[in-house]
Write a protein that holds these residues in place. Structure first.
Motif, PDB file in Angstrom:
ATOM      1  N   ILE A 248      41.660   4.389 -28.789  1.00 47.84           N
ATOM      2  CA  ILE A 248      40.319   4.684 -28.277  1.00 47.84           C
ATOM      3  C   ILE A 248      39.326   4.749 -29.432  1.00 47.84           C
ATOM      4  CG2 ILE A 248      38.903   6.424 -27.093  1.00 47.84           C
ATOM      5  CD1 ILE A 248      41.416   7.216 -25.532  1.00 47.84           C
ATOM      6  N   GLY A 249      39.752   5.362 -30.544  1.00 52.46           N
ATOM      7  CA  GLY A 249      38.878   5.480 -31.703  1.00 52.46           C
ATOM      8  C   GLY A 249      38.445   4.130 -32.233  1.00 52.46           C
ATOM      9  N   ASN A 250      39.383   3.188 -32.297  1.00 49.90           N
ATOM     10  CA  ASN A 250      39.040   1.847 -32.772  1.00 49.90           C
ATOM     11  C   ASN A 250      38.025   1.164 -31.853  1.00 49.90           C
ATOM     12  OD1 ASN A 250      40.700   1.957 -35.037  1.00 49.90           O
ATOM     13  ND2 ASN A 250      42.475   1.134 -33.939  1.00 49.90           N
ATOM     14  N   GLN A 251      38.186   1.404 -30.543  1.00 50.81           N
ATOM     15  CA  GLN A 251      37.219   0.832 -29.601  1.00 50.81           C
ATOM     16  C   GLN A 251      35.836   1.468 -29.777  1.00 50.81           C
ATOM     17  OE1 GLN A 251      38.759   0.252 -25.451  1.00 50.81           O
ATOM     18  NE2 GLN A 251      40.706   0.939 -26.327  1.00 50.81           N
ATOM     19  N   LEU A 252      35.808   2.779 -30.014  1.00 56.67           N
ATOM     20  CA  LEU A 252      34.527   3.453 -30.247  1.00 56.67           C
ATOM     21  C   LEU A 252      33.831   2.886 -31.487  1.00 56.67           C
ATOM     22  CD1 LEU A 252      35.453   7.187 -29.518  1.00 56.67           C
ATOM     23  CD2 LEU A 252      33.885   5.749 -28.191  1.00 56.67           C
ATOM     24  N   LEU A 253      34.600   2.675 -32.554  1.00 53.07           N
ATOM     25  CA  LEU A 253      34.024   2.122 -33.779  1.00 53.07           C
ATOM     26  C   LEU A 253      33.476   0.721 -33.547  1.00 53.07           C
ATOM     27  CD1 LEU A 253      36.623   3.285 -36.469  1.00 53.07           C
ATOM     28  CD2 LEU A 253      34.359   4.245 -36.026  1.00 53.07           C
ATOM     29  N   GLU A 254      34.181  -0.073 -32.754  1.00 51.46           N
ATOM     30  CA  GLU A 254      33.702  -1.430 -32.469  1.00 51.46           C
ATOM     31  C   GLU A 254      32.434  -1.394 -31.613  1.00 51.46           C
ATOM     32  OE1 GLU A 254      34.455  -4.285 -33.710  1.00 51.46           O
ATOM     33  OE2 GLU A 254      35.985  -3.340 -34.966  1.00 51.46           O
ATOM     34  N   LEU A 255      32.366  -0.432 -30.685  1.00 52.62           N
ATOM     35  CA  LEU A 255      31.150  -0.288 -29.876  1.00 52.62           C
ATOM     36  C   LEU A 255      29.960   0.107 -30.746  1.00 52.62           C
ATOM     37  CD1 LEU A 255      32.630   1.487 -26.726  1.00 52.62           C
ATOM     38  CD2 LEU A 255      31.622  -0.807 -26.801  1.00 52.62           C
ATOM     39  N   LEU A 256      30.185   1.055 -31.659  1.00 50.39           N
ATOM     40  CA  LEU A 256      29.118   1.440 -32.578  1.00 50.39           C
ATOM     41  C   LEU A 256      28.696   0.257 -33.447  1.00 50.39           C
ATOM     42  CD1 LEU A 256      30.323   4.986 -33.665  1.00 50.39           C
ATOM     43  CD2 LEU A 256      28.077   4.457 -32.681  1.00 50.39           C
ATOM     44  N   ASN A 257      29.670  -0.536 -33.843  1.00 43.99           N
ATOM     45  CA  ASN A 257      29.387  -1.727 -34.643  1.00 43.99           C
ATOM     46  C   ASN A 257      28.486  -2.694 -33.877  1.00 43.99           C
ATOM     47  OD1 ASN A 257      30.080  -3.234 -37.154  1.00 43.99           O
ATOM     48  ND2 ASN A 257      30.924  -4.702 -35.720  1.00 43.99           N
ATOM     49  N   SER A 258      28.787  -2.880 -32.586  1.00 44.97           N
ATOM     50  CA  SER A 258      27.995  -3.784 -31.750  1.00 44.97           C
ATOM     51  C   SER A 258      26.575  -3.265 -31.542  1.00 44.97           C
ATOM     52  CB  SER A 258      28.683  -3.983 -30.398  1.00 44.97           C
ATOM     53  OG  SER A 258      29.941  -4.608 -30.558  1.00 44.97           O
ATOM     54  N   VAL A 259      26.462  -1.940 -31.342  1.00 51.69           N
ATOM     55  CA  VAL A 259      25.132  -1.348 -31.193  1.00 51.69           C
ATOM     56  C   VAL A 259      24.304  -1.589 -32.450  1.00 51.69           C
ATOM     57  CG1 VAL A 259      23.852   0.821 -30.980  1.00 51.69           C
ATOM     58  CG2 VAL A 259      25.834   0.395 -29.516  1.00 51.69           C
ATOM     59  N   SER A 260      24.907  -1.392 -33.615  1.00 46.88           N
ATOM     60  CA  SER A 260      24.195  -1.595 -34.875  1.00 46.88           C
ATOM     61  C   SER A 260      23.766  -3.053 -35.042  1.00 46.88           C
ATOM     62  CB  SER A 260      25.074  -1.174 -36.057  1.00 46.88           C
ATOM     63  OG  SER A 260      25.356   0.205 -35.997  1.00 46.88           O
ATOM     64  N   GLN A 261      24.640  -3.975 -34.657  1.00 52.46           N
ATOM     65  CA  GLN A 261      24.292  -5.392 -34.733  1.00 52.46           C
ATOM     66  C   GLN A 261      23.074  -5.700 -33.877  1.00 52.46           C
ATOM     67  OE1 GLN A 261      28.124  -7.185 -33.653  1.00 52.46           O
ATOM     68  NE2 GLN A 261      28.241  -8.106 -35.694  1.00 52.46           N
ATOM     69  N   GLN A 262      23.033  -5.114 -32.679  1.00 50.61           N
ATOM     70  CA  GLN A 262      21.915  -5.385 -31.774  1.00 50.61           C
ATOM     71  C   GLN A 262      20.629  -4.740 -32.278  1.00 50.61           C
ATOM     72  OE1 GLN A 262      22.140  -7.522 -29.111  1.00 50.61           O
ATOM     73  NE2 GLN A 262      19.913  -7.342 -29.136  1.00 50.61           N
ATOM     74  N   VAL A 263      20.735  -3.536 -32.852  1.00 50.48           N
ATOM     75  CA  VAL A 263      19.560  -2.888 -33.439  1.00 50.48           C
ATOM     76  C   VAL A 263      18.984  -3.771 -34.550  1.00 50.48           C
ATOM     77  CG1 VAL A 263      18.768  -0.938 -34.834  1.00 50.48           C
ATOM     78  CG2 VAL A 263      20.214  -0.532 -32.837  1.00 50.48           C
ATOM     79  N   TRP A 264      19.871  -4.295 -35.406  1.00 45.26           N
ATOM     80  CA  TRP A 264      19.404  -5.139 -36.511  1.00 45.26           C
ATOM     81  C   TRP A 264      18.768  -6.427 -35.995  1.00 45.26           C
ATOM     82  CZ3 TRP A 264      18.227  -4.317 -41.299  1.00 45.26           C
ATOM     83  CH2 TRP A 264      18.031  -5.401 -42.165  1.00 45.26           C
ATOM     84  N   PHE A 265      19.389  -7.045 -34.995  1.00 46.41           N
ATOM     85  CA  PHE A 265      18.846  -8.273 -34.410  1.00 46.41           C
ATOM     86  C   PHE A 265      17.450  -8.019 -33.846  1.00 46.41           C
ATOM     87  CE2 PHE A 265      18.128 -11.013 -30.724  1.00 46.41           C
ATOM     88  CZ  PHE A 265      18.294 -12.280 -31.283  1.00 46.41           C
ATOM     89  N   LEU A 287      28.049   7.712 -28.114  1.00 43.70           N
ATOM     90  CA  LEU A 287      29.250   7.319 -28.859  1.00 43.70           C
ATOM     91  C   LEU A 287      29.538   8.307 -29.982  1.00 43.70           C
ATOM     92  CD1 LEU A 287      28.614   3.471 -29.000  1.00 43.70           C
ATOM     93  CD2 LEU A 287      30.452   4.614 -27.741  1.00 43.70           C
ATOM     94  N   LEU A 288      28.498   8.786 -30.642  1.00 46.96           N
ATOM     95  CA  LEU A 288      28.694   9.758 -31.721  1.00 46.96           C
ATOM     96  C   LEU A 288      29.215  11.087 -31.174  1.00 46.96           C
ATOM     97  CD1 LEU A 288      25.515   8.991 -33.861  1.00 46.96           C
ATOM     98  CD2 LEU A 288      27.887   8.613 -34.533  1.00 46.96           C
ATOM     99  N   ASN A 289      28.785  11.471 -29.990  1.00 45.80           N
ATOM    100  CA  ASN A 289      29.347  12.676 -29.365  1.00 45.80           C
ATOM    101  C   ASN A 289      30.848  12.514 -29.132  1.00 45.80           C
ATOM    102  OD1 ASN A 289      27.235  14.510 -29.200  1.00 45.80           O
ATOM    103  ND2 ASN A 289      26.426  13.629 -27.307  1.00 45.80           N
ATOM    104  N   CYS A 290      31.267  11.308 -28.777  1.00 44.83           N
ATOM    105  CA  CYS A 290      32.691  11.043 -28.578  1.00 44.83           C
ATOM    106  C   CYS A 290      33.479  11.201 -29.882  1.00 44.83           C
ATOM    107  CB  CYS A 290      32.900   9.635 -28.028  1.00 44.83           C
ATOM    108  SG  CYS A 290      32.321   9.402 -26.339  1.00 44.83           S
ATOM    109  N   LEU A 291      32.804  11.033 -31.015  1.00 47.22           N
ATOM    110  CA  LEU A 291      33.468  11.155 -32.313  1.00 47.22           C
ATOM    111  C   LEU A 291      33.467  12.596 -32.833  1.00 47.22           C
ATOM    112  CD1 LEU A 291      32.255   7.924 -34.163  1.00 47.22           C
ATOM    113  CD2 LEU A 291      34.429   8.342 -32.994  1.00 47.22           C
TER     114      LEU A 291
END
Length: 361
Positions: A248-265, A287-291
């Protein structure tokens, strides 16, 4: 009479997306905030001393000029500058020992100065100086106060000692010094304070930068929860949860990664659609609350923002510190501020994306 040798200013930083996931090599997006740390260096002719004044901490440290001048230079060339923990600290034991009784932030601030002073240029050419550092950045709130201190001090010392260094190497020096404060810093804080504007950061590397002149205007209110927190402890809390719930943690990190990519775009290529940042910031916060890096005060601010149809998220390590409210619709700003203040929160109305460290003429 005091002669001004150098005057530098470094902005603070704001993480727009990717807190904690950046520790695991994922994308993070950071920008500057127009709250500054300033460093001024003066030549003094009437005393044989080196004086460091940390104005916000109401602290002054004085070293005999001859003691520092006759010390050994810590490096042979600019490329050799490293901070290797205890091995490096042993090189300045005589100075460290007399600082042991000081609070950690004061001791580390003094040690950073000593490492820089004893590494930049030719010690035999030194004169007596006074260094004054002041800031309107709150300490320990997630706005990069320690990096702003390091970056502004380094800029002023290189200027005062007339030593040239390229920006990439300068940034590396500041990252090495941030190890004194944070152990294993990601490099985001010193990089954004150095380069300014906004940056995309991944796996310890600055991937892209948007210059401050090319950024869209982002209106935000920063809210200080006034809850102190420890970055190292919060990073460890996050790590423990990721370890227990590995998949689950790895999926959360990938979701955060995707959010950051979209923010940058959005910041770089889709500036006509800035309203979607509101949704992205909201996703980031959940997502950060989940962490496990949230706090009830952060939740309270997020709820107040939501009642005003606005999105909010923590910035930095979490567990307190500062919360960012994105004003994609600022028609309710007066009512928002009134409620935040009545609930005991301190607010800052700031400009994002300003230029990085610079010399003040």
């Amino acid at each position: 009479m005091q002669l001004l040798l150098a005057h530098s200013k470094s902005p603070g930083k704001l993480i727009l997306s990717g807190e904690h996931s950046t520790v695991y090599g994922k994308n993070s997006v950071a920008t500057t905030v127009n709250l500054y740390t300033e460093c001024q260096i003066f030549a003094i002719n009437n005393e044989q001393i080196i004086q460091l004044n940390l104005i916000n901490l109401d602290y002054q440290k004085i070293w005999p000029f001859e003691l520092l001048k006759n010390s050994s230079r810590l490096i042979n060339s600019i490329d050799d500058f490293r901070f290797d923990g205890e091995e490096s600290l042993m090189k300045i034991d005589q100075f460290r020992n007399e600082l042991q009784s000081e609070p950690a932030n004061i001791m580390n601030s003094c040690l950073v100065f000593l490492f820089l002073y004893l590494s930049i240029g030719d010690l035999s050419e030194r004169k007596s100086i006074k260094i004054e550092i002041k800031s309107n950045l709150p300490n320990g709130a997630g706005l990069g106060s320690s990096s702003a201190y390091i970056v502004s001090l380094a800029e002023a010392l290189f200027t005062a000692f007339k030593v040239s260094i390229d920006k990439k190497e300068f940034n590396r020096w500041c990252w090495e010094m941030d190890k004194l404060f944070h152990g294993k810093p990601s490099g985001v804080d010193n990089s954004i304070c150095t380069y300014g504007g906004a940056i995309l950061f991944r796996n310890g590397q600055l991937i892209e930068q948007i210059d401050h002149e090319n950024l869209p205007e982002l209106k935000v209110i920063l809210v200080n929860t006034q809850v102190p927190r420890n970055t190292k402890n919060l990073v460890e809390k996050c790590r423990q949860r990721l370890t227990i719930f590995n998949d689950i943690g790895n999926q959360l990190l990938e979701l955060l990664n995707s959010v950051s990519q979209q923010v940058w775009f959005t910041l770089k290529q889709d500036q006509s659609n800035l309203n979607q940042l509101s949704t992205l910031f909201e996703m980031n916060q959940h997502l950060l609350n989940c962490l496990n890096v949230g706090h009830e005060k952060i939740d309270e601010i997020v709820a107040i923002a939501k009642r005003h149809d606005l999105s909010a998220k923590l910035t930095g390590a979490g567990g307190g510190g500062v919360v960012m409210i994105y004003l994609n619709n600022d028609t309710k700003q007066e009512s928002l501020l009134k409620q935040l203040h009545s609930n005991g929160f301190v607010t800052y109305q700031v400009k994002l994306g300003v230029s990085g460290v610079h010399t003040v003429n």
